[in-house]
Design a protein around this motif. Structure first.
Motif, PDB file in Angstrom:
ATOM      1  N   GLN A 181     -76.568  -4.230 -34.598  1.00  0.00           N
ATOM      2  CA  GLN A 181     -76.937  -5.382 -33.769  1.00  0.00           C
ATOM      3  C   GLN A 181     -78.226  -6.040 -34.248  1.00  0.00           C
ATOM      4  O   GLN A 181     -78.390  -7.251 -34.119  1.00  0.00           O
ATOM      5  CB  GLN A 181     -77.047  -4.960 -32.304  1.00  0.00           C
ATOM      6  CG  GLN A 181     -75.659  -4.894 -31.667  1.00  0.00           C
ATOM      7  CD  GLN A 181     -75.654  -4.212 -30.311  1.00  0.00           C
ATOM      8  OE1 GLN A 181     -76.468  -3.339 -30.061  1.00  0.00           O
ATOM      9  NE2 GLN A 181     -74.723  -4.601 -29.467  1.00  0.00           N
ATOM     10  N   ALA A 182     -79.122  -5.239 -34.826  1.00  0.00           N
ATOM     11  CA  ALA A 182     -80.344  -5.825 -35.380  1.00  0.00           C
ATOM     12  C   ALA A 182     -80.019  -6.717 -36.571  1.00  0.00           C
ATOM     13  O   ALA A 182     -80.636  -7.765 -36.778  1.00  0.00           O
ATOM     14  CB  ALA A 182     -81.311  -4.719 -35.793  1.00  0.00           C
ATOM     15  N   PRO A 218     -84.673  -4.864 -39.483  1.00  0.00           N
ATOM     16  CA  PRO A 218     -83.410  -4.138 -39.365  1.00  0.00           C
ATOM     17  C   PRO A 218     -83.370  -2.976 -40.346  1.00  0.00           C
ATOM     18  O   PRO A 218     -83.968  -3.039 -41.427  1.00  0.00           O
ATOM     19  CB  PRO A 218     -82.356  -5.193 -39.706  1.00  0.00           C
ATOM     20  CG  PRO A 218     -83.067  -6.296 -40.382  1.00  0.00           C
ATOM     21  CD  PRO A 218     -84.505  -6.230 -39.976  1.00  0.00           C
ATOM     22  N   ASP A 219     -82.704  -1.926 -39.955  1.00  0.00           N
ATOM     23  CA  ASP A 219     -82.603  -0.734 -40.789  1.00  0.00           C
ATOM     24  C   ASP A 219     -81.513  -0.956 -41.831  1.00  0.00           C
ATOM     25  O   ASP A 219     -80.348  -0.660 -41.610  1.00  0.00           O
ATOM     26  CB  ASP A 219     -82.255   0.458 -39.882  1.00  0.00           C
ATOM     27  CG  ASP A 219     -82.090   1.736 -40.673  1.00  0.00           C
ATOM     28  OD1 ASP A 219     -82.650   1.794 -41.779  1.00  0.00           O
ATOM     29  OD2 ASP A 219     -81.407   2.650 -40.190  1.00  0.00           O
ATOM     30  N   PRO A 235     -75.091   2.607 -37.501  1.00  0.00           N
ATOM     31  CA  PRO A 235     -75.343   2.839 -36.068  1.00  0.00           C
ATOM     32  C   PRO A 235     -75.390   1.510 -35.308  1.00  0.00           C
ATOM     33  O   PRO A 235     -75.835   0.492 -35.859  1.00  0.00           O
ATOM     34  CB  PRO A 235     -76.708   3.525 -36.051  1.00  0.00           C
ATOM     35  CG  PRO A 235     -76.883   4.097 -37.404  1.00  0.00           C
ATOM     36  CD  PRO A 235     -76.118   3.234 -38.344  1.00  0.00           C
ATOM     37  N   ALA A 236     -74.954   1.535 -34.054  1.00  0.00           N
ATOM     38  CA  ALA A 236     -74.837   0.296 -33.267  1.00  0.00           C
ATOM     39  C   ALA A 236     -76.155  -0.466 -33.206  1.00  0.00           C
ATOM     40  O   ALA A 236     -76.183  -1.703 -33.322  1.00  0.00           O
ATOM     41  CB  ALA A 236     -74.350   0.629 -31.862  1.00  0.00           C
ATOM     42  N   SER A 237     -77.282   0.254 -33.053  1.00  0.00           N
ATOM     43  CA  SER A 237     -78.578  -0.438 -32.935  1.00  0.00           C
ATOM     44  C   SER A 237     -78.902  -1.190 -34.232  1.00  0.00           C
ATOM     45  O   SER A 237     -79.348  -2.347 -34.202  1.00  0.00           O
ATOM     46  CB  SER A 237     -79.682   0.563 -32.612  1.00  0.00           C
ATOM     47  OG  SER A 237     -79.709   1.565 -33.601  1.00  0.00           O
ATOM     48  N   SER A 238     -78.656  -0.525 -35.374  1.00  0.00           N
ATOM     49  CA  SER A 238     -78.924  -1.183 -36.655  1.00  0.00           C
ATOM     50  C   SER A 238     -77.975  -2.355 -36.855  1.00  0.00           C
ATOM     51  O   SER A 238     -78.365  -3.420 -37.356  1.00  0.00           O
ATOM     52  CB  SER A 238     -78.745  -0.194 -37.809  1.00  0.00           C
ATOM     53  OG  SER A 238     -79.594   0.899 -37.646  1.00  0.00           O
ATOM     54  N   ALA A 266     -72.581  -8.119 -26.846  1.00  0.00           N
ATOM     55  CA  ALA A 266     -72.920  -6.728 -26.522  1.00  0.00           C
ATOM     56  C   ALA A 266     -71.689  -5.894 -26.164  1.00  0.00           C
ATOM     57  O   ALA A 266     -71.755  -4.666 -26.125  1.00  0.00           O
ATOM     58  CB  ALA A 266     -73.919  -6.707 -25.371  1.00  0.00           C
TER      59      ALA A 266
END
Lengths: 142, 316
Positions: free
Chosen positions: B264-265, B79-80, B259-262, B272
């Protein structure tokens, strides 16, 4: 050591033994083995579960032995009929050879054989038809 | 034909010789740490490990990772998120294996140069049988030091406290004079005189003087921050502190609105749907705010320590 072949496996003097470079986790009733020779490493090594009679055969193979000795020992361990076991065991050993988990040695002429349980040839030739599928050793490649 | 699956425990055991063999084939020196090795050395209570911990000599790390990749292992995506300590390992995963292989190139708490650390541990290695194979492992007291550091990093975790107490008990009952000397030597050579101090004191070993080296001090302060507070808030504050002033507003914005991607990671359990995401974000704000006083206090303490040790520089 010789390269395994169908002809070799029928020789009474051939000794079966576990290959080198095998990792194994032994449990009561099953063993999980992993071949780690160079050719295994080239093809994503995968563990193989040896259960039931496959586990018995593997356990007995702790010492190198001839087919007849192996059949005799497994028959003693399992109470199965040696005639019925021979083809199952040789087929199974052939598969383990293909997987690089078992290999064969041919003793030199002055080396004494450990085999005292060689079966008559005619008994060996009869056994194939009598072996049912249920008797085949349980193996699962994971 | 009965069906079988590879259990986690069997996978962990078999992956030890697998990793050892791959390392050997590729000319990499490796040492196994923790897990079954620690159990075999009677330094850890029995439990099923989740992964294999293998430490590869730092210069051969890319070769070893490539060799593992060639047989189907791949790095687990990270994860970021900011970190307090430098990355010390890569987690390798395989679709057919239920366990991970953690490939270390250094170990948190051993603060000296990573090559010097590995060479010192290698010089004191032993062999341990795992799945019928002898694999190279850190020596008994070296393994003890690593287990201690693992526990001390998060000593507030109950299992870590238990395992540290177990380790102390095992060492108190059996440690020899030679092993005491080795522990002191390891602390000096590997830069662990302060990080291992609780273990050394408990065994009545005088910790050696820490090195007067700015890089060491910086690593030691990062260890202290990590040990005291590893909350997300603390990690973001440390990232802000280390950044130049002109980058700080952007970092703060990213911390608040990941950010959404980070996001969720970091929080794979969140659904979702947009509403799930926003609810989770609000909850994260709440947790962040609650953690802020402690994180600020830790940052303030580190700032003063840095001032005292002369490490504090203005990031302009």
């Amino acid at each position: 050591m010789t390269a395994p072949s169908a002809a070799v496996t029928n020789e009474s003097s051939v000794l079966w033994r576990r290959a080198e470079d095998i990792a194994a986790v032994v449990h009561p009733g099953h063993t999980v083995v992993l071949g780690l020779r160079t050719h295994h490493l080239l093809d994503e090594p995968r563990p193989l579960v040896l259960a039931g009679s496959a586990h018995t055969i593997w356990s007995v193979l702790e010492q190198p032995m001839t087919t007849a000795s192996l059949v005799h020992s497994v028959a003693e361990e399992t109470g199965a009929d040696a005639d019925d076991l021979t083809s199952v065991i040789t087929d199974f050993l052939g598969r383990l050879v293909e997987l690089g988990l078992v290999c064969t040695d041919v003793p030199t002429s002055d080396e004494p054989l450990a085999d005292h349980h060689e079966m008559p040839t005619d008994a060996r030739s009869r056994r194939i038809a009598r072996v049912s599928r249920e008797q085949r050793p349980d193996t699962t490649v994971l | 034909m009965e069906t079988s699956h590879l259990t986690l425990a069997d996978a962990v055991h078999l992956a030890h010789p697998l990793a050892a063999r791959i390392a050997d084939e590729n000319g990499c020196r490796v040492l196994f740490i923790k897990g079954p090795v620690a159990e075999a050395l009677c330094l850890r209570p029995h439990r099923v490990s989740q992964d294999v911990d293998v430490w590869v000599e730092p210069d051969k790390y890319p070769i070893f990772i490539s060799a593992l990749s060639a047989v189907g292992w791949r790095p687990r995506p990270l994860p970021d998120a900011p970190r307090i300590l430098t990355m010390h390992s890569t987690t390798m995963i395989h679709e057919r294996w239920p366990c991970d292989i953690d490939v270390h190139y250094m170990y948190p708490g051993l603060l000296a140069d990573r090559r010097a650390v590995f060479d010192d541990l290698w010089a004191h290695r032993t062999s341990v049988e795992v799945a019928g194979w002898l694999v190279p492992a850190c020596g008994r007291v070296d393994s003890a030091a690593i287990i201690a550091l693992h526990a001390l990093r998060d000593i507030q975790v109950e299992r870590n406290r238990y395992e540290f107490d177990y380790l102390l008990d095992a060492l108190r009952r059996s440690v020899t004079d030679d092993e005491r000397r080795r522990l002191a030597q390891l602390a000096r050579v590997c830069g662990a005189s302060q990080t291992l101090a609780p273990l050394l004191h408990a065994l009545n070993i005088d910790p050696p003087e820490p090195p007067d080296d700015p890089e060491y001090v910086e690593r030691w302060l990062a260890w202290e921050v990590r040990r005291k507070d590893n909350s997300g808030t603390s990690r973001w504050i440390q990232l802000v502190r280390r950044a130049p002033w002109h980058q700080r507003p952007l970092i703060l914005w990213r911390a608040a609105f990941l950010p959404a991607s980070s996001f969720q990671a970091l929080h794979p359990d969140v659904g979702a749907r947009q509403t799930d995401l926003w609810r989770a974000r609000v909850q994260r704000f709440g947790r962040g705010a609650a953690a802020l006083p402690k994180a600020t206090r830790t940052a303030w303490q580190v700032y003063h320590r840095e001032r005292r040790t002369g490490r504090r520089e203005d990031n302009t």
